[in-house]
Design a protein around this motif. Structure first.
Motif, PDB file in Angstrom:
ATOM      1  N   GLU A 123       0.714  -1.430   0.013  1.00 17.18           N
ATOM      2  CA  GLU A 123       0.009  -0.021   0.076  1.00 17.18           C
ATOM      3  C   GLU A 123       0.984   1.354   0.049  1.00 17.18           C
ATOM      4  N   SER A 124       1.932   1.268   0.817  1.00 21.52           N
ATOM      5  CA  SER A 124       2.761   2.550   0.704  1.00 21.52           C
ATOM      6  C   SER A 124       3.521   2.753  -0.314  1.00 21.52           C
ATOM      7  N   LEU A 125       3.996   1.662  -1.054  1.00 23.23           N
ATOM      8  CA  LEU A 125       4.782   1.735  -2.225  1.00 23.23           C
ATOM      9  C   LEU A 125       3.913   2.054  -3.358  1.00 23.23           C
ATOM     10  N   ALA A 126       2.499   1.637  -3.519  1.00 17.92           N
ATOM     11  CA  ALA A 126       1.461   1.964  -4.310  1.00 17.92           C
ATOM     12  C   ALA A 126       1.327   3.790  -4.430  1.00 17.92           C
ATOM     13  N   LYS A 127       1.086   4.109  -3.044  1.00 20.03           N
ATOM     14  CA  LYS A 127       0.950   5.604  -3.015  1.00 20.03           C
ATOM     15  C   LYS A 127       2.342   6.377  -3.125  1.00 20.03           C
ATOM     16  N   LEU A 128       3.403   5.882  -3.041  1.00 20.80           N
ATOM     17  CA  LEU A 128       4.466   6.664  -3.256  1.00 20.80           C
ATOM     18  C   LEU A 128       4.735   6.636  -4.709  1.00 20.80           C
ATOM     19  N   SER A 129       4.688   5.369  -5.582  1.00 27.66           N
ATOM     20  CA  SER A 129       4.632   5.551  -7.076  1.00 27.66           C
ATOM     21  C   SER A 129       3.644   6.391  -7.792  1.00 27.66           C
ATOM     22  N   ARG A 130       2.350   6.661  -7.106  1.00 30.00           N
ATOM     23  CA  ARG A 130       1.383   7.504  -7.605  1.00 30.00           C
ATOM     24  C   ARG A 130       1.040   7.041  -8.999  1.00 30.00           C
ATOM     25  N   GLY A 131       0.987   5.965  -9.300  1.00 28.13           N
ATOM     26  CA  GLY A 131       0.566   5.310 -10.591  1.00 28.13           C
ATOM     27  C   GLY A 131       1.738   5.601 -11.864  1.00 28.13           C
ATOM     28  N   SER A 132       2.815   6.168 -11.589  1.00 24.51           N
ATOM     29  CA  SER A 132       3.804   6.587 -12.450  1.00 24.51           C
ATOM     30  C   SER A 132       5.186   5.994 -12.032  1.00 24.51           C
ATOM     31  N   CYS A 133       6.051   6.215 -12.951  1.00 26.88           N
ATOM     32  CA  CYS A 133       7.503   5.732 -12.647  1.00 26.88           C
ATOM     33  C   CYS A 133       8.236   6.891 -11.804  1.00 26.88           C
ATOM     34  N   THR A 134       8.478   6.019 -10.583  1.00 29.17           N
ATOM     35  CA  THR A 134       8.646   7.004  -9.593  1.00 29.17           C
ATOM     36  C   THR A 134      10.171   6.375  -8.928  1.00 29.17           C
TER      37      THR A 134
END
Length: 543
Positions: free
Chosen positions: A159-170
């Motif tokens: 969940e945290s990594l999904a929020k950090l990546s914000r749906g884009s390449c991060t």
């Protein structure tokens, strides 16, 4: 003043000559004197190369070129045997000489200073007693019971990594997140205590930040570590703590601070678990104290015969060792797998398809189902073979012995050597990474990352080598009485994290090159960074 200077120079010259004569004498008398080996410096021997952060080629190429049994030098020319011969390793780890080979005294005393009288710092009968009690908490049955805990922890990471990546390449420092999830996993499943919420906005725990400094701080102190067996005999523990506080080297002073942080935390957690168990017993609910390994260990320890019972200090030490080894080794192994997969998108996608196929309606599969996913298993085995977190381990015999060789080496005098006589106290380096890449065992492509090699029958050279490691024909988790007792837990955690993350996320290399340093645990660093880190580009995939 001139006469004094002359006397000083003469004295120094005589002392130097005496040292050189003694070194030559030792070299001539050495039972290893006929073994080949690379050239070395007079005073430091091969220490700099053995422990160099970028000593990969020295271990995998320079030493390997001389055969499976190589003579190296330590401080002041002392003998060091570098061993990768399968029969020789079986001999010193599990067979005829297993009981007389143990960790070097400086490692035992160092671990005792770090963790107390636990599994990593005990020897002989004390070590066997502790291992006997601990074996039960690392059984496959116990892994099945704590599997739901790992699913819960890993979902929070997802969940945290999904929020950090914000749906884009991060770009995300995956070493930091692998360290956080590994610590929380061993905290919840190992000792029943939370360390980290794993929320994307929360900082890492103080415990993790402290423990992560142990290796970088202690690795440059190899010379000092040799003095530890003598230093621990000086005065009381309080007095030695005072000496460490005023030590001239800043690493020693910092290590003292970290040791106190870790010990006080471990002691507090142990007392907390004992209190919970005692309160549950008062109301007749001891079975509800949790499935964590330390709670089970505490309860089992109370029911064993007095001869096998562990003291409170030993149990606190087990907690510290369990948390440190279970968190640090697993986090770097996970980081290495993600890094390798980021560099090989085709194989990453193949693994992702297998995991997505198994992830039916986002359900958590069982321990047994997870362990037999073929390509996931192949990726883990191949990465741990080629890139073991620990490159080398050391053993020392307590008495003279003879080590047989399956592959004889050519002596300096031209004679074939099929047995090596080794004196008591001689350091033997077990070349973990080197034997895992031995072409005679793994073939001409031994130094290449090829997970597919594990999908079919292994070559007879691998099966017939009979390496004494506890993990799938490799020495990654060692073998014998001092093998890694928690390797099943590490394997389960690694596969759980990969199963969850790779099903939903794509990992690509950062623009910043990653350099892996050969510390006690191989550690990644990004070019230009001040400390360990491993930035990768993370993209959240559509469901």
């Amino acid at each position: 003043m001139a006469p004094i200077v002359h006397v000083a120079v003469a004295s120094f010259t005589i002392l130097t000559l005496k040292i050189l004569v003694e070194l030559i004498s030792v070299s001539i008398r050495s039972p290893l004197s006929n073994l080949p080996g690379p050239p070395s410096s007079i005073f430091l021997g091969h220490i700099d190369q053995l422990f160099h952060p970028q000593g990969w080629d020295f271990h995998m190429k320079t030493v390997a070129a001389f055969g499976t049994a190589v003579r190296l030098r330590g401080f002041l020319g002392e003998d060091v045997l570098y061993l990768t011969d399968p029969l020789g390793l079986r001999s010193i780890l599990t067979k005829e000489h297993g009981d007389i080979y143990d960790e070097p005294p400086m490692i035992i005393e160092q671990n005792k200073l770090l963790w107390g009288p636990g599994l990593s710092s005990s020897t002989g009968a004390a070590h066997k007693k502790q291992r006997r009690v601990l074996n039960a908490v690392f059984s496959v049955q116990r892994m099945r019971m704590i599997m739901p805990i790992l699913w819960d922890v890993t979902r929070r990471l997802e969940e945290s990594l999904a929020k950090l990546s914000r749906g884009s390449c991060t770009e995300i420092d995956m070493l930091m997140w692998m360290s956080r999830v590994s610590l929380e996993s061993i905290g919840q499943a190992g000792v029943g205590v939370p360390f980290d919420t794993l929320a994307e906005t929360s900082p890492p725990s103080e415990y993790m930040l402290a423990s992560k400094q142990l290796i970088p701080l202690s690795f440059p102190l190899q010379g000092f570590m040799r003095l530890i067996p003598s230093i621990v005999r000086i005065g009381t523990p309080r007095f030695r703590g005072f000496l460490a506080k005023i030590a001239p080297h800043p690493n020693i002073r910092k290590l003292r601070e970290i040791i106190y942080i870790l010990y006080n935390t471990n002691k507090s957690m142990y007392q907390q678990r004992v209190h919970v168990i005692m309160q549950a017993e008062k109301i007749g609910g001891a079975e509800n104290t949790g499935n964590d390994m330390v709670s089970v260990l505490i309860q089992q320890n109370r029911g064993v015969d007095a001869v096998y019972k562990l003291s409170d200090d030993e149990l606190i030490s087990q907690m510290g060792t369990l948390i440190y080894a279970g968190h640090d080794m697993t986090s770097v192994a996970l980081s290495r797998i993600l890094h390798v997969l980021s560099l090989n998108q085709e194989r990453q996608e193949r693994l992702r398809l297998e995991l997505m196929d198994a992830r039916v309606q986002r359900r958590d599969i069982s321990y047994d189902e997870l362990m037999v996913l073929p390509y996931l298993d192949a990726v883990c085995k191949e990465t741990l073979r080629l890139y073991p977190p620990v490159t080398q381990l050391h053993r020392v015999p307590c008495k003279d012995s003879s080590i047989p060789l399956a592959r004889p080496v050519m002596g300096i005098d031209g004679e074939t050597i099929d047995h090596i006589c080794i004196g008591a106290g001689t350091t033997v380096v077990v070349g973990v990474a080197a034997v895992n890449r031995d072409p005679a065992i793994w073939g001409a492509d031994a130094d290449q990352w090829i997970p597919e090699r594990w999908l079919g029958p292994l070559p007879e050279t691998v099966v017939g080598a009979y390496l004494p490691g506890v993990y799938t024909h490799t020495m990654t988790f060692m073998g014998g009485g001092r093998s890694c007792i928690g390797f099943k837990f590490a394997e389960m955690e690694i596969k759980t994290v990969l199963y969850v993350l790779l099903s939903r996320m794509k990992f690509e290399p950062s623009e910043t090159p990653i350099v892996w340093n050969m510390f006690n645990f191989a550690t990644p660093t990004a070019q230009g960074s001040d400390g360990p880190c491993m930035p990768l580009k993370v993209t959240l995939l559509s469901e």
